[in-house]
Design an enzyme around this catalytic site. Structure first.
Site, PDB file in Angstrom:
ATOM      1  N   ASP A 153      -3.483  -2.163   5.747  1.00  0.00           N
ATOM      2  CA  ASP A 153      -3.494  -2.211   4.280  1.00  0.00           C
ATOM      3  C   ASP A 153      -3.733  -3.641   3.786  1.00  0.00           C
ATOM      4  O   ASP A 153      -3.394  -4.607   4.465  1.00  0.00           O
ATOM      5  CB  ASP A 153      -2.154  -1.674   3.755  1.00  0.00           C
ATOM      6  CG  ASP A 153      -2.226  -1.295   2.280  1.00  0.00           C
ATOM      7  OD1 ASP A 153      -3.341  -1.179   1.740  1.00  0.00           O
ATOM      8  OD2 ASP A 153      -1.158  -1.124   1.666  1.00  0.00           O
ATOM      9  N   ARG A 200      -6.647  -6.570  -1.863  1.00  0.00           N
ATOM     10  CA  ARG A 200      -5.957  -7.774  -2.330  1.00  0.00           C
ATOM     11  C   ARG A 200      -6.543  -9.034  -1.682  1.00  0.00           C
ATOM     12  O   ARG A 200      -6.649 -10.081  -2.303  1.00  0.00           O
ATOM     13  CB  ARG A 200      -4.453  -7.667  -2.031  1.00  0.00           C
ATOM     14  CG  ARG A 200      -3.702  -6.916  -3.106  1.00  0.00           C
ATOM     15  CD  ARG A 200      -2.350  -6.437  -2.629  1.00  0.00           C
ATOM     16  NE  ARG A 200      -2.469  -5.247  -1.802  1.00  0.00           N
ATOM     17  CZ  ARG A 200      -1.440  -4.646  -1.228  1.00  0.00           C
ATOM     18  NH1 ARG A 200      -0.232  -5.130  -1.384  1.00  0.00           N
ATOM     19  NH2 ARG A 200      -1.635  -3.553  -0.511  1.00  0.00           N
ATOM     20  N   ARG A 203     -13.944  -5.631  -3.797  1.00  0.00           N
ATOM     21  CA  ARG A 203     -13.068  -4.961  -2.822  1.00  0.00           C
ATOM     22  C   ARG A 203     -13.812  -4.603  -1.540  1.00  0.00           C
ATOM     23  O   ARG A 203     -13.248  -4.637  -0.448  1.00  0.00           O
ATOM     24  CB  ARG A 203     -12.462  -3.694  -3.441  1.00  0.00           C
ATOM     25  CG  ARG A 203     -11.444  -3.968  -4.553  1.00  0.00           C
ATOM     26  CD  ARG A 203     -10.927  -2.653  -5.132  1.00  0.00           C
ATOM     27  NE  ARG A 203     -10.304  -1.822  -4.106  1.00  0.00           N
ATOM     28  CZ  ARG A 203      -9.030  -1.957  -3.713  1.00  0.00           C
ATOM     29  NH1 ARG A 203      -8.260  -2.846  -4.263  1.00  0.00           N
ATOM     30  NH2 ARG A 203      -8.543  -1.175  -2.781  1.00  0.00           N
ATOM     31  N   GLU A 242      -5.922  10.805   0.555  1.00  0.00           N
ATOM     32  CA  GLU A 242      -5.779  10.444  -0.860  1.00  0.00           C
ATOM     33  C   GLU A 242      -6.769   9.353  -1.283  1.00  0.00           C
ATOM     34  O   GLU A 242      -6.922   9.084  -2.477  1.00  0.00           O
ATOM     35  CB  GLU A 242      -4.349   9.964  -1.146  1.00  0.00           C
ATOM     36  CG  GLU A 242      -3.310  11.077  -1.196  1.00  0.00           C
ATOM     37  CD  GLU A 242      -2.966  11.645   0.179  1.00  0.00           C
ATOM     38  OE1 GLU A 242      -2.951  10.872   1.164  1.00  0.00           O
ATOM     39  OE2 GLU A 242      -2.743  12.871   0.280  1.00  0.00           O
ATOM     40  N   ASN A 243      -7.402   8.715  -0.302  1.00  0.00           N
ATOM     41  CA  ASN A 243      -8.296   7.603  -0.642  1.00  0.00           C
ATOM     42  C   ASN A 243      -9.596   8.047  -1.335  1.00  0.00           C
ATOM     43  O   ASN A 243     -10.337   7.213  -1.865  1.00  0.00           O
ATOM     44  CB  ASN A 243      -8.630   6.759   0.605  1.00  0.00           C
ATOM     45  CG  ASN A 243      -7.476   5.878   1.067  1.00  0.00           C
ATOM     46  OD1 ASN A 243      -7.306   5.615   2.256  1.00  0.00           O
ATOM     47  ND2 ASN A 243      -6.653   5.399   0.129  1.00  0.00           N
ATOM     48  N   ARG A 248       2.846  -2.040   9.338  1.00  0.00           N
ATOM     49  CA  ARG A 248       2.119  -1.961   8.074  1.00  0.00           C
ATOM     50  C   ARG A 248       1.881  -3.377   7.577  1.00  0.00           C
ATOM     51  O   ARG A 248       2.818  -4.165   7.467  1.00  0.00           O
ATOM     52  CB  ARG A 248       2.873  -1.148   7.014  1.00  0.00           C
ATOM     53  CG  ARG A 248       2.059  -1.068   5.707  1.00  0.00           C
ATOM     54  CD  ARG A 248       2.497   0.013   4.760  1.00  0.00           C
ATOM     55  NE  ARG A 248       1.492   0.149   3.704  1.00  0.00           N
ATOM     56  CZ  ARG A 248       1.294   1.251   2.981  1.00  0.00           C
ATOM     57  NH1 ARG A 248       2.025   2.316   3.198  1.00  0.00           N
ATOM     58  NH2 ARG A 248       0.362   1.283   2.060  1.00  0.00           N
TER      59      ARG A 248
END
Ligand code: IPE
Ligand code: IPE
Ligand code: MG
Length: 248
Positions: free
Chosen positions: A28, A32, A41, A75-76, A196
């Site tokens: 993840d 950012r 992105r 969900e992406n 993570r």
């Protein structure tokens, strides 16, 4: 102070003779990472793909048995079309390269997730990767693609129910082990360590069943910045834990 630094040093020391058998990573923080640099992105995803290459190769080199990575969740798809397209493009590039280097790398590759919404071209590439590497022994890399833990469980329940209807299974004989055989991860031991990156304290629908007794390691480092040294820190932290599995 001296004691503190000694302890810190000890924490990053990895005992390579007792590595976890299976590490799973929620990769993840690509977005950012890009934002911090004023980049789109998609540039973060490209950098993240490079990090994945480096880390997967390193895991193989140190003799890890299983690496499972969360590449794209069920969900992406909610993300902008352009971003989803860029991720799929990077995946295609990665698979083409992986296929070209397969005889050299000899890493067994599997895919966890529902591949049916992918383009026929991507599906075929996944299938080919899986097929060519089927007989490789040593390191196995599982790429979670359009993967969701809840989806996986529902799919397993559906398959089990169908086997009951077909007379191939009996609800009274269902056990934890047998149910595991209906999951994408069939035959793969549960992850010992789940990492993570980028600081979020949640599972985001990752390996809900398999992570029941996994040790967790969360780092603020964003995935594109994740390095071998960070991996060492995670493994060292894992090695300092006391796993009890409900016992004493
Ligand atoms: C992880 O990075 C990659 C995918 C989910 C595909 P993100 O894209 O979620 O990065 P952040 O969380 O927005 O920083
Ligand atoms: C989890 O990250 C999925 C992957 C890393 C592929 P997300 O960025 O999608 O998770 P949330 O939305 O922050 O929970
Ligand atoms: Mg994210």
């Amino acid at each position: 102070m001296a004691l503190f630094s000694k302890k810190m040093a000890a924490q990053t020391e990895v005992d390579f003779s007792r590595l976890p058998r299976h590490i799973a990573i929620i990769m993840d923080g690509n977005g950012r990472w890009a934002k911090k640099r004023g980049l789109p992105r998609t540039a973060g995803h490209a950098a993240g793909a490079e990090t994945f290459r480096t880390i997967a190769t390193y895991c193989k080199d140190i003799g890890l048995d299983y690496l499972t990575v969360y590449a794209f969740s069920s969900e992406n798809w909610k993300r902008p079309e352009e971003e989803v397209g860029a991720i799929m493009g990077l995946l295609k590039k990665y698979l083409l390269e992986a296929i070209a280097q397969m005889e050299r790398d000899r890493v067994k590759m599997e895919f966890f997730g529902d591949l049916s919404p992918l383009t026929p071209e991507l599906r075929e590439l996944c299938e080919r990767t899986r097929e060519i590497s089927r007989h490789y022994e040593g390191c196995q890399v599982n790429i979670c693609l359009n993967y969701g833990g809840r989806d996986e469980l529902v799919r397993a329940a559906r398959a089990f129910a169908q086997d009951c209807i077909d007379g191939k299974a009996d609800p009274n004989h269902l056990t934890v082990d047998r149910f595991g055989g209906y999951l994408y991860s069939q035959g793969v031991p549960d992850p010992d360590l789940v990492i993570r990156t980028s600081g979020e304290l949640r599972l985001s629908n990752f390996l809900l069943w398999q992570a029941a007794y996994s040790e967790f390691y969360i780092t603020d480092v964003l995935w594109p910045d994740f390095s071998k040294e960070e991996l060492h820190r995670a493994i060292a932290a894992y090695q300092s834990r006391d796993r009890r599995f409900g016992g004493v």
